[in-house]
Design an enzyme around this catalytic site. Structure first.
Site, PDB file in Angstrom:
ATOM      1  N   HIS A  62     -38.264   8.782  -6.707  1.00  0.00           N
ATOM      2  CA  HIS A  62     -36.758   8.638  -7.288  1.00  0.00           C
ATOM      3  C   HIS A  62     -36.255   8.913  -8.764  1.00  0.00           C
ATOM      4  O   HIS A  62     -36.006   9.922  -8.748  1.00  0.00           O
ATOM      5  CB  HIS A  62     -36.020   7.558  -6.424  1.00  0.00           C
ATOM      6  CG  HIS A  62     -35.092   7.507  -6.236  1.00  0.00           C
ATOM      7  ND1 HIS A  62     -34.017   8.173  -6.554  1.00  0.00           N
ATOM      8  CD2 HIS A  62     -33.862   6.566  -7.562  1.00  0.00           C
ATOM      9  CE1 HIS A  62     -32.365   8.682  -6.701  1.00  0.00           C
ATOM     10  NE2 HIS A  62     -32.570   6.973  -7.489  1.00  0.00           N
ATOM     11  N   HIS A  86     -32.826   4.278 -14.543  1.00  0.00           N
ATOM     12  CA  HIS A  86     -31.868   3.667 -13.886  1.00  0.00           C
ATOM     13  C   HIS A  86     -31.447   2.633 -12.797  1.00  0.00           C
ATOM     14  O   HIS A  86     -30.589   2.268 -12.446  1.00  0.00           O
ATOM     15  CB  HIS A  86     -31.049   5.364 -13.136  1.00  0.00           C
ATOM     16  CG  HIS A  86     -31.762   5.610 -12.193  1.00  0.00           C
ATOM     17  ND1 HIS A  86     -32.493   6.178 -11.625  1.00  0.00           N
ATOM     18  CD2 HIS A  86     -31.012   5.251 -10.951  1.00  0.00           C
ATOM     19  CE1 HIS A  86     -32.778   6.608 -10.469  1.00  0.00           C
ATOM     20  NE2 HIS A  86     -31.707   5.978  -9.499  1.00  0.00           N
ATOM     21  N   GLU A  90     -31.017  -3.235 -11.633  1.00  0.00           N
ATOM     22  CA  GLU A  90     -30.612  -3.341  -9.982  1.00  0.00           C
ATOM     23  C   GLU A  90     -31.634  -4.212  -9.381  1.00  0.00           C
ATOM     24  O   GLU A  90     -31.048  -4.924  -8.481  1.00  0.00           O
ATOM     25  CB  GLU A  90     -30.202  -2.300  -9.200  1.00  0.00           C
ATOM     26  CG  GLU A  90     -29.171  -2.357  -8.791  1.00  0.00           C
ATOM     27  CD  GLU A  90     -28.632  -1.273  -7.608  1.00  0.00           C
ATOM     28  OE1 GLU A  90     -28.012  -1.105  -7.119  1.00  0.00           O
ATOM     29  OE2 GLU A  90     -27.787  -0.112  -9.096  1.00  0.00           O
ATOM     30  N   ASP A  91     -32.989  -3.530  -9.104  1.00  0.00           N
ATOM     31  CA  ASP A  91     -33.859  -3.211  -8.176  1.00  0.00           C
ATOM     32  C   ASP A  91     -35.603  -4.500  -8.504  1.00  0.00           C
ATOM     33  O   ASP A  91     -35.552  -5.183  -7.956  1.00  0.00           O
ATOM     34  CB  ASP A  91     -34.292  -2.397  -7.602  1.00  0.00           C
ATOM     35  CG  ASP A  91     -32.960  -1.974  -6.932  1.00  0.00           C
ATOM     36  OD1 ASP A  91     -32.176  -2.416  -6.437  1.00  0.00           O
ATOM     37  OD2 ASP A  91     -32.906  -0.216  -6.611  1.00  0.00           O
ATOM     38  N   ASP A 153     -28.562  10.860  -9.929  1.00  0.00           N
ATOM     39  CA  ASP A 153     -28.821   9.640  -8.589  1.00  0.00           C
ATOM     40  C   ASP A 153     -28.619  10.399  -7.502  1.00  0.00           C
ATOM     41  O   ASP A 153     -29.199   9.804  -6.530  1.00  0.00           O
ATOM     42  CB  ASP A 153     -28.601   8.197  -9.209  1.00  0.00           C
ATOM     43  CG  ASP A 153     -28.988   7.253  -8.332  1.00  0.00           C
ATOM     44  OD1 ASP A 153     -29.914   7.031  -7.740  1.00  0.00           O
ATOM     45  OD2 ASP A 153     -28.048   6.571  -8.009  1.00  0.00           O
ATOM     46  N   ASP A 274     -13.136  35.512   1.587  1.00  0.00           N
ATOM     47  CA  ASP A 274     -13.797  36.202   0.225  1.00  0.00           C
ATOM     48  C   ASP A 274     -14.776  35.275   0.879  1.00  0.00           C
ATOM     49  O   ASP A 274     -15.591  34.239  -0.450  1.00  0.00           O
ATOM     50  CB  ASP A 274     -12.806  35.432  -0.972  1.00  0.00           C
ATOM     51  CG  ASP A 274     -12.637  33.818  -0.142  1.00  0.00           C
ATOM     52  OD1 ASP A 274     -12.156  33.130   1.107  1.00  0.00           O
ATOM     53  OD2 ASP A 274     -12.360  33.189  -1.235  1.00  0.00           O
TER      54      ASP A 274
END
Length: 737
Positions: A62, A86, A90-91, A153, A274
């Protein structure tokens, strides 16, 4: 023919490795330190070791995909490293301090901005979502790369959404369409926006998506030959008139854009003209207008369908000429004309500012310092300071992010962009807050209009101002921009504080009088200064404000003085005595009011609260503490910062009489009113007011006012009334029913 389509909808995702990522960097980004990128990859891979995605793939895949999206956008080194890291904080057990030691303060700040708040207790999922988005946008205001990493992300998570449970698919798609795609649009990132829209559409409305997708496939078979013909005619015409360095392409509208147009305009797929837009890209701005003239000479323009976004760029800095013409076979054809630089901005928006450009044989990096055109970001961040809750902030963001639709002129000819249904109030606050507050009227195109007039595209607006600020709370019902709404609310917050200071001063004066304390002596006493500091106040006006709001009481001041007295000020403090009369007056009150004693209490007549009801109270300048039942709709009009904590006294609340209003629906039969009166007599209650209104030939409404000792007696009376023959219903009444 090169028709662009969303990769995630048309072909399976390819696997990204660190080798393929670094190969791209070496080929296209010679200024980026490859070793630092590899270091970030190795760090992230070790931190996520053993973790899996919902698809079963190793988690590190990821961050690699997110980094690749940013590499394809030509983003800088810090952004790519942040993408690889990133989810680490958090994890995994790794902290921001660990990241700072390894990768420096810039990456740490970006990483903190994209990291969700996970260590706080929230009342519900929406509050958590709101606070996370608020945190992200505040960080984005300091460094816009935060949102670019977050969009990358979100895009990869959408590309793998098929592995999530259906409930998650729906929730993620909904949040994307409400927040992230409008953000991408306002940042000018059309490539990312359209892909996110279509994937979210696919998972949030699968039946509508499949239906529209099948119609598009049939449309493609019919229109590809026609589209090739249009492109060839345009190229030949441009080349024959000396515009050689040009590119002509066709592009389908994305599915979600078509669906949204069908819904908003209430038209069928076949009525959308269009679906294919043709784009002409040239080298210089003057060639845009030359090409426009050639197109209009070739095919007749459709009246009212020309827009010049070069002279008047959109708020996301999008520039292009748009025209619709009657092309071959009399079919309507939309054509966009822009320069190559404009096209890069249209597709990549704010991300284009990090692209290395070769000018005069020198490589220049356009970075953070070149983002002055995105001034709306400052307003977006500023709103969080005027929002009482994260939920309110998120609603403001959603309202503001959707693209503006109308262009308004100032008397000096300056162009301002506004959302549909904007009013002169919105215009005034967009010019300046002080002008907004002093708005007394408005002229549109030289004619005076009411303040609720909905501005039209091309209007010229002039504000008529007063000498003093005179905003009205009614303005909140007619203005649509978040800036105007937040500034109006802020004005009334300041006004409420002024009122609370006045009330607090009166409470203070009354307290000094009651306890026989010289007011000036108390104000100048050192212990009084200590009390102000202990509460975190900077000045006595802050204390008066909290006294007025009922957050603290005068007795708390006295208690502090008693507890902190010493030999130096003992004589002064010992003079303070609580008079018996004041204690007696306090005992009469049926309420416990947090932080306030001996304050005037008013029970609202709209809902008639009685002892035992669930109640809410707020501070009023004229009526002191005003108490309502917590279901009363009048509370919706009260600012949240005026509410105070109140409850009923167990020993005193049942000794008072409370007015209660009861509404009954009865069959119109003889003796019914007499039986109703007997119920009141049973409890030895007087009917203080009686109203009878006919509903129809069979039913009547009867409203009684009486006085009860509390909720229990009121409920007993309701029960007895409901048992009477011919009574269809009975309940407590409020003025809002």
């Amino acid at each position: 023919m090169n028709f662009l389509q969303n990769k995630a909808l048309s072909e399976p995702l390819t696997f990204v490795s660190i080798e393929s990522l670094t190969h791209k960097l070496k080929t296209n980004h010679s200024k980026i330190n490859i070793n630092q990128v590899i270091k970030a990859y190795e760090y992230s891979k070790k931190a996520h070791e053993g973790q899996k995605r919902q698809s079963g793939a190793d988690y590190i895949t990821h961050p690699l995909h997110v980094a690749e999206i940013l590499v394809d956008l030509d983003m800088d080194q810090e952004s790519i490293i942040t993408a690889l890291l990133h989810d680490v904080v958090e994890d995994t057990p790794i902290s921001l301090q660990d990241i700072k030691k390894q990768f420096g303060p810039t990456v740490t700040f970006l990483l903190d901005g994209v990291t969700k708040i996970s260590r706080m207790n929230f009342r519900n999922t929406y509050e958590k979502q709101s606070e996370n988005i608020r945190k992200m946008i505040v960080a984005m205001g300091k460094d816009v790369r935060v949102i670019l990493v977050k969009l990358a992300d979100r895009l990869h998570n959408l590309r793998t959404l098929q592995y999530m449970p259906k409930e998650k698919q729906t929730a993620i798609s909904k949040e994307t369409l409400e927040v992230y795609t409008p953000l991408a649009s306002r940042l000018g990132m059309n490539e990312i926006k359209t892909e996110m829209e279509d994937i979210s559409f696919k998972f949030s409305q699968p039946e509508n998506f499949k239906s529209l997708e099948s119609k598009m496939k049939a449309f493609n078979k019919d229109k590809n030959t026609y589209a090739e013909k249009v492109i060839q005619v345009l190229k030949k015409n441009l080349h024959s008139n000396g515009i050689w360095n040009c590119e002509v392409k066709g592009r389908y509208k994305n599915l979600y854009s078509i669906y949204r147009k069908m819904i908003h305009q209430n038209v069928a797929f076949e009525q959308i003209h269009d679906i294919i837009a043709f784009r002409i890209c040239v080298e210089e701005i003057h060639e845009c207008y030359e090409a426009l003239g050639l197109v209009h000479a070739l095919w007749k323009p459709v009246p009212g369908r020309f827009k010049d976004f070069i002279a008047m760029p959109k708020s996301n800095n999008y520039q292009s000429l748009h025209t619709t013409v009657l092309g071959p076979e009399g079919r309507q054809v939309e054509i966009q004309i822009r320069t190559q630089d404009m096209h890069l901005m249209a597709e990549r928006g704010i991300a284009a500012h990090w692209i290395y450009k070769i000018k005069d044989k020198k490589i220049q990096l356009q970075g953070i310092n070149s983002l002055s055109k995105f001034n709306w970001l400052k307003d977006l961040v500023a709103w969080h300071q005027h929002s009482d809750t994260s939920e309110e902030f998120l609603e403001n963001v959603k309202r503001e992010l959707f693209e503006s639709e109308i262009y308004i002129f100032t008397p000096e000819g300056e162009i301002k962009e506004f959302p549909k249904d904007a009013t002169p109030i919105d215009f005034a606050y967009a010019i300046h807050t002080q002008l907004g507050e002093k708005t007394a009227g408005a002229k549109v195109n030289g004619q005076q209009v009411p303040l609720n007039y909905k501005l039209q595209n091309g209007d010229t607006v002039e504000i008529i101002s007063s000498k003093k600020p005179k905003p009205s709370k009614d303005w909140l019902k007619i203005c649509v921009t978040s800036k105007a709404r937040s500034k109006i609310k802020s004005f009334f917050k300041v006004e409420e504080r002024k009122k609370s200071v006045e009330i607090g001063q009166k409470i203070f004066e009354k307290g000094c009088h009651r306890f026989k304390i010289p007011e000036k002596e108390l104000l100048s006493h050192p212990l009084f200064s200590d009390f102000i500091k202990s509460k975190g106040f900077n000045k006595k006006e802050d204390l008066f404000a909290d006294l007025g709001f009922g957050k603290i009481s005068f007795k708390q001041i006295l208690s502090f003085l008693q507890k902190n007295k010493d030999n130096q000020n003992k004589d002064f403090i010992d003079q303070i005595e609580i008079s018996p009369s004041s204690e007696k007056d306090s005992a009469k009150s049926p309420l416990v009011i947090e932080g306030a004693d001996n304050v005037m209490v008013h029970f609202a007549k709209c809902c008639h609260p009685v002892a035992g009801d669930h109640i809410k109270a707020y501070v009023s300048k004229k009526r002191g503490i005003v108490v309502h039942r917590n279901i009363c709709k009048a509370l919706d009009q009260i600012s949240s910062d005026r509410f105070i904590e109140v409850d009923w006294k167990n020993d005193q609340s049942q000794n008072n009489d409370y007015t209660v209003s009861l509404s009954t629906v009865c069959l119109d039969k003889p003796g019914t009113l007499s039986k109703l009166s007997e119920a009141f007599n049973f409890f030895d209650l007087n009917i203080t007011n009686l109203k009878v209104n006919r509903a129809n030939s069979l039913k009547v409404y009867v409203v009684f006012d009486t006085k009860v000792k509390g909720l229990r007696q009121a409920e007993q009376l309701l029960t007895r009334l409901s048992q009477i023959d011919n009574v269809l219903s009975v309940k407590r009444k409020t003025d809002f029913e």
